[in-house]
Design an enzyme around this catalytic site. Structure first.
Site, PDB file in Angstrom:
ATOM      1  N   ASP A  33      -0.127  -4.573  -1.514  1.00 14.72           N
ATOM      2  CA  ASP A  33       0.189  -5.662  -0.586  1.00 14.72           C
ATOM      3  C   ASP A  33       1.153  -6.669  -1.222  1.00 14.72           C
ATOM      4  O   ASP A  33       1.225  -6.791  -2.446  1.00 14.72           O
ATOM      5  CB  ASP A  33      -1.110  -6.363  -0.164  1.00 14.72           C
ATOM      6  CG  ASP A  33      -0.921  -7.189   1.108  1.00 14.72           C
ATOM      7  OD1 ASP A  33       0.070  -6.968   1.828  1.00 14.72           O
ATOM      8  OD2 ASP A  33      -1.771  -8.060   1.368  1.00 14.72           O
ATOM      9  N   GLY A  34       1.895  -7.374  -0.386  1.00 16.48           N
ATOM     10  CA  GLY A  34       2.758  -8.451  -0.868  1.00 16.48           C
ATOM     11  C   GLY A  34       4.244  -8.138  -0.867  1.00 16.48           C
ATOM     12  O   GLY A  34       5.043  -8.931  -1.370  1.00 16.48           O
ATOM     13  N   ASN A  35       4.627  -7.006  -0.288  1.00 13.91           N
ATOM     14  CA  ASN A  35       6.063  -6.664  -0.238  1.00 13.91           C
ATOM     15  C   ASN A  35       6.866  -7.716   0.521  1.00 13.91           C
ATOM     16  O   ASN A  35       7.964  -8.098   0.111  1.00 13.91           O
ATOM     17  CB  ASN A  35       6.273  -5.326   0.468  1.00 13.91           C
ATOM     18  CG  ASN A  35       5.737  -4.159  -0.321  1.00 13.91           C
ATOM     19  OD1 ASN A  35       5.371  -4.311  -1.488  1.00 13.91           O
ATOM     20  ND2 ASN A  35       5.677  -2.995   0.301  1.00 13.91           N
ATOM     21  N   TRP A  38       7.114 -10.940  -1.453  1.00 13.30           N
ATOM     22  CA  TRP A  38       8.011 -10.715  -2.599  1.00 13.30           C
ATOM     23  C   TRP A  38       9.458 -10.892  -2.151  1.00 13.30           C
ATOM     24  O   TRP A  38      10.264 -11.546  -2.820  1.00 13.30           O
ATOM     25  CB  TRP A  38       7.783  -9.304  -3.141  1.00 13.30           C
ATOM     26  CG  TRP A  38       8.643  -8.914  -4.299  1.00 13.30           C
ATOM     27  CD1 TRP A  38       8.349  -9.060  -5.622  1.00 13.30           C
ATOM     28  CD2 TRP A  38       9.955  -8.310  -4.246  1.00 13.30           C
ATOM     29  NE1 TRP A  38       9.380  -8.581  -6.401  1.00 13.30           N
ATOM     30  CE2 TRP A  38      10.380  -8.115  -5.584  1.00 13.30           C
ATOM     31  CE3 TRP A  38      10.792  -7.900  -3.207  1.00 13.30           C
ATOM     32  CZ2 TRP A  38      11.607  -7.544  -5.910  1.00 13.30           C
ATOM     33  CZ3 TRP A  38      12.027  -7.329  -3.528  1.00 13.30           C
ATOM     34  CH2 TRP A  38      12.421  -7.153  -4.868  1.00 13.30           C
ATOM     35  N   ARG A  46      12.361  -8.559   4.771  1.00 12.74           N
ATOM     36  CA  ARG A  46      11.129  -7.847   4.427  1.00 12.74           C
ATOM     37  C   ARG A  46      11.406  -6.400   4.027  1.00 12.74           C
ATOM     38  O   ARG A  46      10.731  -5.836   3.158  1.00 12.74           O
ATOM     39  CB  ARG A  46      10.138  -7.882   5.600  1.00 12.74           C
ATOM     40  CG  ARG A  46       9.605  -9.275   5.925  1.00 12.74           C
ATOM     41  CD  ARG A  46       8.663  -9.227   7.126  1.00 12.74           C
ATOM     42  NE  ARG A  46       7.540  -8.332   6.905  1.00 12.74           N
ATOM     43  CZ  ARG A  46       6.422  -8.677   6.260  1.00 12.74           C
ATOM     44  NH1 ARG A  46       6.268  -9.892   5.785  1.00 12.74           N
ATOM     45  NH2 ARG A  46       5.447  -7.802   6.098  1.00 12.74           N
ATOM     46  N   HIS A  50       9.890  -3.811   1.060  1.00 11.60           N
ATOM     47  CA  HIS A  50       9.290  -2.481   1.223  1.00 11.60           C
ATOM     48  C   HIS A  50      10.018  -1.452   0.371  1.00 11.60           C
ATOM     49  O   HIS A  50       9.412  -0.546  -0.186  1.00 11.60           O
ATOM     50  CB  HIS A  50       9.297  -2.064   2.699  1.00 11.60           C
ATOM     51  CG  HIS A  50       8.383  -2.895   3.552  1.00 11.60           C
ATOM     52  ND1 HIS A  50       7.098  -3.202   3.167  1.00 11.60           N
ATOM     53  CD2 HIS A  50       8.561  -3.499   4.754  1.00 11.60           C
ATOM     54  CE1 HIS A  50       6.523  -3.948   4.103  1.00 11.60           C
ATOM     55  NE2 HIS A  50       7.394  -4.159   5.070  1.00 11.60           N
ATOM     56  N   SER A  78      -1.297   1.350   7.299  1.00  8.55           N
ATOM     57  CA  SER A  78      -2.623   1.377   7.921  1.00  8.55           C
ATOM     58  C   SER A  78      -2.507   1.620   9.418  1.00  8.55           C
ATOM     59  O   SER A  78      -1.443   1.405  10.022  1.00  8.55           O
ATOM     60  CB  SER A  78      -3.351   0.052   7.663  1.00  8.55           C
ATOM     61  OG  SER A  78      -2.838  -0.977   8.500  1.00  8.55           O
ATOM     62  N   GLU A  80      -3.599  -0.203  11.508  1.00  9.26           N
ATOM     63  CA  GLU A  80      -3.330  -1.531  12.091  1.00  9.26           C
ATOM     64  C   GLU A  80      -1.856  -1.938  11.940  1.00  9.26           C
ATOM     65  O   GLU A  80      -1.376  -2.811  12.662  1.00  9.26           O
ATOM     66  CB  GLU A  80      -4.203  -2.598  11.413  1.00  9.26           C
ATOM     67  CG  GLU A  80      -5.690  -2.521  11.772  1.00  9.26           C
ATOM     68  CD  GLU A  80      -6.409  -1.330  11.158  1.00  9.26           C
ATOM     69  OE1 GLU A  80      -6.054  -0.930  10.030  1.00  9.26           O
ATOM     70  OE2 GLU A  80      -7.317  -0.787  11.809  1.00  9.26           O
ATOM     71  N   ASN A  81      -1.152  -1.330  11.007  1.00 10.69           N
ATOM     72  CA  ASN A  81       0.243  -1.715  10.764  1.00 10.69           C
ATOM     73  C   ASN A  81       1.188  -1.341  11.919  1.00 10.69           C
ATOM     74  O   ASN A  81       2.315  -1.839  11.990  1.00 10.69           O
ATOM     75  CB  ASN A  81       0.773  -1.123   9.445  1.00 10.69           C
ATOM     76  CG  ASN A  81       0.179  -1.769   8.201  1.00 10.69           C
ATOM     77  OD1 ASN A  81      -0.023  -1.123   7.175  1.00 10.69           O
ATOM     78  ND2 ASN A  81      -0.114  -3.067   8.269  1.00 10.69           N
TER      79      ASN A  81
HETATM   80  C1  IPE Z   1      -2.987  -3.629   3.860  1.00  8.17           C
HETATM   81  O1  IPE Z   1      -2.054  -4.653   3.888  1.00  8.17           O
HETATM   82  C2  IPE Z   1      -2.338  -2.331   4.280  1.00  8.17           C
HETATM   83  C3  IPE Z   1      -1.391  -1.764   3.331  1.00  8.17           C
HETATM   84  C4  IPE Z   1      -1.156  -2.226   2.133  1.00  8.17           C
HETATM   85  C5  IPE Z   1      -0.708  -0.590   3.775  1.00  8.17           C
HETATM   86  P1  IPE Z   1      -1.896  -5.586   5.172  1.00  8.17           P
HETATM   87  O2  IPE Z   1      -0.852  -6.566   4.839  1.00  8.17           O
HETATM   88  O3  IPE Z   1      -1.700  -4.752   6.373  1.00  8.17           O
HETATM   89  O4  IPE Z   1      -3.354  -6.244   5.247  1.00  8.17           O
HETATM   90  P2  IPE Z   1      -3.826  -7.575   5.977  1.00  8.17           P
HETATM   91  O5  IPE Z   1      -3.212  -7.577   7.345  1.00  8.17           O
HETATM   92  O6  IPE Z   1      -3.337  -8.722   5.165  1.00  8.17           O
HETATM   93  O7  IPE Z   1      -5.304  -7.493   5.987  1.00  8.17           O
HETATM   94  C1  IPE Z   2       2.358  -4.303   2.132  1.00  6.57           C
HETATM   95  O1  IPE Z   2       3.173  -5.414   2.130  1.00  6.57           O
HETATM   96  C2  IPE Z   2       3.033  -3.102   2.727  1.00  6.57           C
HETATM   97  C3  IPE Z   2       2.476  -2.692   4.028  1.00  6.57           C
HETATM   98  C4  IPE Z   2       1.444  -3.223   4.611  1.00  6.57           C
HETATM   99  C5  IPE Z   2       3.140  -1.595   4.704  1.00  6.57           C
HETATM  100  P1  IPE Z   2       3.221  -6.406   3.362  1.00  6.57           P
HETATM  101  O2  IPE Z   2       4.322  -5.993   4.271  1.00  6.57           O
HETATM  102  O3  IPE Z   2       1.894  -6.523   4.015  1.00  6.57           O
HETATM  103  O4  IPE Z   2       3.597  -7.758   2.615  1.00  6.57           O
HETATM  104  P2  IPE Z   2       3.069  -9.197   2.940  1.00  6.57           P
HETATM  105  O5  IPE Z   2       1.568  -9.145   2.913  1.00  6.57           O
HETATM  106  O6  IPE Z   2       3.590  -9.559   4.293  1.00  6.57           O
HETATM  107  O7  IPE Z   2       3.613 -10.036   1.849  1.00  6.57           O
HETATM  108 MG    MG Z   3       0.311  -7.765   3.750  1.00  7.90          MG
END
Ligand code: IPE
Ligand code: IPE
Ligand code: MG
Length: 254
Positions: A33-35, A38, A46, A50, A78, A80-81
């Site tokens: 998480d955190g892409n 970052w 964004r 990734h 996920s 949910e994504n």
């Molecule tokens: C969890 O990250 C899913 C992945 C890393 C693929 P999310 O960014 O989707 O999680 P939430 O929404 O903060 O719970």
């Molecule tokens: C995790 O990074 C990657 C995926 C969930 C696909 P995020 O895209 O959730 O990064 P943040 O949480 O918004 O920083």
């Molecule tokens: Mg995230």
């Protein structure tokens, strides 16, 4: 009676030191998480986060192999994504497909066995094909397992397991924890010993909710693209200092 504050403090997470000879987790799960944050911190879109995050898998996989981890499950997308903006979802799909195309030869040559946890239904048929091909091509490799949790949800996984069990005609009395485990997406993988979450949150976000029942959980504020070899060793060092009791008490306390 000893004074209230006289007890010697035990090793805290901050000063845990990695011991290459110590116990190494067999299976590690990573919530990458955190892409997005970052990228934002660098004034980038964004998508750039990734891209950097996808590249980082190789570095962490290599270090995992070096320290003796046998299986790595990375949470890439996920269930949910799908609720993210279409642009971002499309970009993530392209990245998965691109990394299979660009990395597969090298992964295969290095003995990496690729597995997939998640649903293929609903995924672009060409990408489905690429995933099936990567699994088939690397199935005899045994250096390390890279299990990609893609279009993955822990609840969906349990629902899919129940469906399989029912279709196979088991009676209620035959349903055991063992049977459920055997019907999950990757029945051959042992449960994860350690779950790492980058990006600072303290939640599972539907990741390996069945398998993580007794996993040690480690959360770091470091964003996924910055999570390097040193960060991985730090996480394993903390794991090495945890006391896993599995509901029992220690022999010395009997
Ligand atoms: C969890 O990250 C899913 C992945 C890393 C693929 P999310 O960014 O989707 O999680 P939430 O929404 O903060 O719970
Ligand atoms: C995790 O990074 C990657 C995926 C969930 C696909 P995020 O895209 O959730 O990064 P943040 O949480 O918004 O920083
Ligand atoms: Mg995230």
């Amino acid at each position: 009676m000893p004074g209230l504050f006289s007890r010697t403090p035990k090793t805290t997470e901050a000063d845990a030191i990695f011991d290459p000879q110590g116990v190494i987790p067999v299976h590690v799960g990573i919530i990458m998480d955190g892409n997005g944050r970052w990228a934002r911190a660098r004034g980038l879109p964004r998508a750039a986060g990734h891209r950097a995050g996808t590249k980082n898998i190789r570095r962490v996989l290599r270090e995992s192999f070096n320290i003796g981890i046998k299986a790595l499950t990375v949470y890439a997308f996920s269930t949910e994504n799908w609720a993210r903006p279409k642009d971002e979802v499309d970009h993530l799909m392209r990245l998965i497909s691109q990394s299979i195309q660009e990395e597969l030869d090298d992964l295969d040559a290095n003995g990496v066995r690729i597995l997939h946890s998640g649903r293929l239904e609903g995924v672009n048929p060409r990408l489905q094909e690429e995933i099936r091909y990567a699994i088939e091509r690397t199935k005899a490799n045994d250096a390390i397992v890279l299990n990609v949790a893609f279009n993955y949800g822990g609840r969906a996984e349990i629902v899919d397991a129940i469906k399989k069990i029912m279709r196979e005609g088991y009676s209620p009395d035959q349903v055991t924890e063992e049977l459920v485990s055997q019907h999950l997406y990757t029945p051959d993988l042992p449960d994860p010993d350690l779950i790492i979450r980058t990006g600072g949150e303290f939640r599972l976000s539907n990741f390996l909710i069945w398998q993580a029942a007794y996993a040690e959980f480690y959360s770091t504020p470091v964003y996924w693209p910055d999570f390097d070899e040193t960060e991985l060793r730090k996480a394993v060092a903390v794991f090495q200092h945890r006391d896993r009791r599995f509901g029992k008490i220690k022999d010395t306390e009997r």
